[in-house]
Design a protein around this motif. Structure first.
Motif: not given
Length: 723
Positions: A499-500, A352-353, A599-603, A471-478
């Motif tokens: 964060t998502d 995380l940042r 940026t947070a991620y999953s391997d 957040c990204h899920s609210v506006c995924p095309d941004l």
């Protein structure tokens, strides 16, 4: 970040005659996570293997008989149990072909449902509230059954759990508009009755969901007004001698679903873990009034993390087993896999940042998350001081438009008018509930920009992102829009504040940033802190010095009694001049890559997308990570956390992932030979460091185990030998 994956159809549906019900009574997990039994609302029980999407067995009662209870699976006896015509309990095995020839017993009163919690025995809940274990009941099927509920009280929902090796049956009832909750504990038996708090104007819960964690039963229930409450009940409740006196059941509001208009009619909420709730039949915050959506909400932060529109009518039914959601909609029963990683995982892995030392000013007219989550006393929000254009000032003097008028204006008005009206709306004090509005504004602006190539308002979108309420899920095309328009400043802001962000989008940003020529990157206007950090890092003023306040830090040779060639090569590698290990790219391009590193991620999800990078880009990225590692390793490097800077753990994690994704290609690439040797030396240094730390840890553990002598006086000298 929670995610909904691509779903698939398990079977078709035969909805009821009035089309208001799905035709499914219930879905129960069978022998393992890949098998479920589906009971329809009429006559059939079907066993499915979920991964193959095919039935393994089917059992049907005779014409004229009706199944009145969903079938369950007893894992101890490998038998199925269901109820037909309210009173006939049927038990059979998988090899039984004809259901009517299997075991059946008629009880003395109507049955509401049979439950079989995993790891427990089957229990029978009767319609008048009595509970019996199945085996003792079958030994005398016609035994008298007491009535627990009052005359007009009816059961609306029930479930069973195994808590501390003790089976607990939980069921909710309704009596003249009031709602009650019963907890029946078995072996020994005890019953407790709770009264649910009323919800104006006399609304009753649409759905219930229960889970057991931390020695408590957590009850989640959804009301038609979109309020989701949670009540926590201790398993170690009062004894049976206290009777069924109704106690008040405390509750807490964990989620308030945004409803544009009206009340929910067919909706359901299911708890997934301690921080995530799946909701079906409620509208998506950015999709208007339609309610045919499946969403996963984070209750800790009250944000939508995943959403999916379901084709056809939803019936307000939802089941969750083994990270799979089962949802009837339209003419199908769909299975949708999901993932809800722990929110603290990224922090624990150092991905995380880093938090800034300076607290940012809160956005105008937007309440803080602390006030929402913890109920702090709301303080007047501060006004953000920004540059105001002539259009903004003109808008302020003009009559204020309503929110709906601004949203309509975005669809057709010129860019200058849209920018002025949106900025004016953000600063108005008469607008309430600005937070949900931000998602609608962003989605409308992005939709207009995608449909009209001539329209784009980067400053307005940046201002919306700066509020930190998107957040990204609210506006995924941004972010894809920003990459398409090469608006890298907006991409940087999204990477900072969202964060998502999915791993595929992170890799798309990485590919765009690393492909950007340095000359074009230097012309960009980026976030000042990120540039200040890179300028400090690249500056020649921070050369290595021999003494610091009269103290010379130890070199690699000082860490060991022996000095072999390998250690000497490591020291030479880490003490090369800045000219030999200069930054392989400009400060602006590097600042953008730093945002990706933080940026947070999953391997698991990131590695497949990293393989799309070309070998040249991978080598360049590794060289930059090597440069960061060397600068961080210098003793005189100022470890300032006020800058936006990646941590050493994040740098090393990205090095490992790049090597995992491109190891074969890098081994065969001549340009990568030198950097691979250098990285090998870095690993050896890290291994040696942790080896020494392990020795220190072992010594400290031995000291901790030593018994302190009791005859030590006020002053003593002790000699401790460490081996």
């Amino acid at each position: 970040m929670a995610a909904l994956y691509e779903g698939y159809t398990l079977c078709g549906l035969v909805p009821g005659q009035n089309q208001s019900t799905s035709g499914i009574q219930g879905i129960e997990e069978e022998r393992d996570s890949d098998h479920v039994i589906v009971t329809d609302s009429t006559r059939s029980v079907i066993l499915y293997k979920v991964s193959d999407q095919k039935p393994l067995g089917s059992w049907t009662v005779k014409q004229g008989q009706v199944l009145t209870c969903s079938a369950v699976f007893n894992s101890q006896t490998k038998e199925y149990v269901t109820v037909s015509d309210n009173k006939v309990i049927r038990i059979w095995k998988e090899e039984d072909i004809i259901l009517d020839k299997a075991f059946k017993a008629t009880v003395s009163t109507d049955v509401w449902k049979v439950h079989c919690p995993r790891g427990g025995e089957p229990v029978v809940l009767f319609q008048r509230g009595a509970v019996r274990l199945l085996d003792p009941l079958l030994s005398a099927p016609q035994q008298p059954i007491e009535e627990v509920l009052t005359q007009e009280e009816t059961i609306r929902w029930s479930t069973s759990l195994v808590a501390e090796t003790r089976t607990v049956v939980v069921y909710a009832t309704e009596l003249k508009g009031d709602n009650f909750l019963y907890l029946q504990r078995l072996n020994p038996n005890s019953l407790q009755r709770y009264r649910l708090e009323g919800e104006d104007p006399g609304l009753s819960p649409l759905s219930f969901s229960a889970s057991y964690r931390d020695k408590h039963i957590c009850l989640l229930y959804l009301y038609p007004n979109g309020h989701v409450y949670q009540s926590v009940i201790s398993v170690r409740g009062p004894g049976a001698d206290e009777g069924t006196q109704a106690l008040p059941l405390p509750r807490s509001l964990v989620l308030s679903l945004p409803l544009s208009e009206g009340l929910l009619e067919a909706a359901s909420a299911v708890v997934l873990d301690d921080a995530h709730v799946a909701v079906v039949g409620a509208p998506h915050p950015c999709a208007g009034a339609g309610k045919d959506f499946l969403c996963i909400w984070n209750t800790n932060f009250q944000i939508l993390q995943a959403g999916k529109e379901m084709a056809g009518k939803v019936f307000g039914q939802l089941w969750s087993y083994s990270n799979k959601l089962f949802i009837p909609h339209g003419k199908f029963l769909s299975v949708i896999p999901f993932a809800c990683p722990k929110s603290s995982l990224a922090s624990a892995l150092g991905k995380l940042r880093q938090p800034k030392t300076e607290e940012p000013k809160p956005p105008a007219s937007v309440p803080s998350w602390n006030n929402i989550l913890h109920g702090d006393t709301a303080r007047p929000t501060e006004t953000i001081e920004t540059r105001k254009t002539r259009t903004t000032r003109k808008t302020q003097s003009a009559p204020n438009l309503t929110v709906d008028q601004v949203l309509e204006l975005i669809k057709t008005a010129p860019q200058e008018d849209v920018q002025g009206e949106v900025e004016g709306l953000l600063f108005r004090h008469d607008v309430k509930d600005l937070q949900p509005l931000l998602g609608q504004l962003a989605s409308s602006l992005v939709s207009r920009s995608l449909a009209d190539p001539a329209f784009y308002s980067p400053s307005t979108l940046a201002q919306l992102v700066h509020t930190k309420c998107l957040c990204h899920s609210v506006c995924p095309d941004l972010i894809p829009l920003a990459l398409e328009r090469k608006d890298y400043f907006l991409c940087q802001l999204c990477l900072q504040f969202f964060t998502d962000i999915p791993e595929a989008v992170i890799c798309a940003c990485l590919k765009a940033f690393i492909s950007l020529p340095d000359l074009d990157a230097e012309k960009l206007s980026l976030e000042p802190d990120s540039l200040s950090f890179m300028e400090t890092l690249i500056s020649k003023e921070h050369g290595r010095v021999g003494m610091q306040n009269g103290f010379r830090p130890p070199s690699f040779e000082d860490l060991s009694d022996t000095n072999n060639d390998q250690q000497t090569s490591v020291q030479k590698e880490t003490t090369k001049s800045p000219s030999q290990h200069a930054c392989p790219m400009g400060s602006h391009k590097a600042a953008l890559l730093n945002e990706v590193l933080q940026t947070a991620y999953s391997d698991t999800f990131l590695l497949p997308h990293l393989k799309d990078l070309s070998s040249q880009h991978v080598v360049l990225f590794l060289k930059y990570l090597q440069f960061l590692y060397l600068r961080y390793s210098q003793d005189d490097f100022p470890q300032t956390h006020s800058f936006r800077s990646p941590s050493l753990n994040q740098i090393m994690d990205w090095v490992c992932m790049l090597l995992d994704a491109h190891f074969t290609v890098l081994v065969m690439t001549p340009e990568a030979k030198e950097i691979l040797l250098n990285l090998l030396n870095f690993v050896r240094v890290q291994v040696r460091l942790f080896s020494e730390l392990g020795k220190i840890e072992g010594s400290l553990q031995e000291l901790n185990k030593m018994k302190v002598k009791k005859d030590i006086g006020q002053y003593s000298i002790e000699v401790i030998e460490l081996f």
